[in-house]
Design a protein around this motif. Sequence first.
Motif, PDB file in Angstrom:
ATOM      1  N   THR A 192       0.783  -1.200  -0.126  1.00 13.21           N
ATOM      2  CA  THR A 192      -0.084   0.037   0.102  1.00 13.21           C
ATOM      3  C   THR A 192       0.711   1.231   0.095  1.00 13.21           C
ATOM      4  OG1 THR A 192      -1.649  -1.267   1.324  1.00 13.21           O
ATOM      5  CG2 THR A 192      -1.883   1.248   1.165  1.00 13.21           C
ATOM      6  N   LYS A 206      -4.302   6.083  -0.899  1.00 16.06           N
ATOM      7  CA  LYS A 206      -3.867   4.802  -1.028  1.00 16.06           C
ATOM      8  C   LYS A 206      -3.822   4.089  -2.478  1.00 16.06           C
ATOM      9  CE  LYS A 206      -4.751   3.640   3.961  1.00 16.06           C
ATOM     10  NZ  LYS A 206      -5.497   2.923   4.582  1.00 16.06           N
ATOM     11  N   TYR A 257      -2.715   0.479  -4.227  1.00 11.86           N
ATOM     12  CA  TYR A 257      -2.313  -0.823  -3.972  1.00 11.86           C
ATOM     13  C   TYR A 257      -1.727  -1.407  -5.191  1.00 11.86           C
ATOM     14  CZ  TYR A 257      -5.701  -0.251  -0.191  1.00 11.86           C
ATOM     15  OH  TYR A 257      -6.372  -0.023   1.062  1.00 11.86           O
TER      16      TYR A 257
END
Length: 102
Positions: A53, A63, A65
Motif C-alpha cells: 500500500t 492509498k 495498492y
Amino acid sequence: MAEIEHSKRKDFVKVLKGFAKKNKPITIIIKSGQNCCKFTGCIGEIVGDEYITLIASNDVCVKTYIRIDCICAVSDEVEEVKDFKAVEDKEDVADKEEAWWE
C-alpha cells in the motif's frame, strides 16, 4: 526455477521493508499492460509478498495498492541527485560567482 523466483521475491520484499522503515517518499515504477506507470509516496503496508500500500504524499490520504510482481523499479527520492553538474576548474566557478554578484 520456482525456488529461485521465490528467493528473489523474498529479497525484494526485504528491500521494500527497508524503505518502509525509513518512512520517506519513494517512487515506484510498475508495468501496467504495455505501458509503465510511476507512483510516489510512502509505503504504508506490505501484505505478505503479494502487494504493498503506497500512501501519496500530498494533502489528501490517497492509498494505491500495488502488486509486488508488477514493480519494475524503486527509487529513494530523498537520496537521489536531481541536478548534478561536473565542475572542471575551480577558477571557472569563482569567475561565474563573481559575475553573478556584479
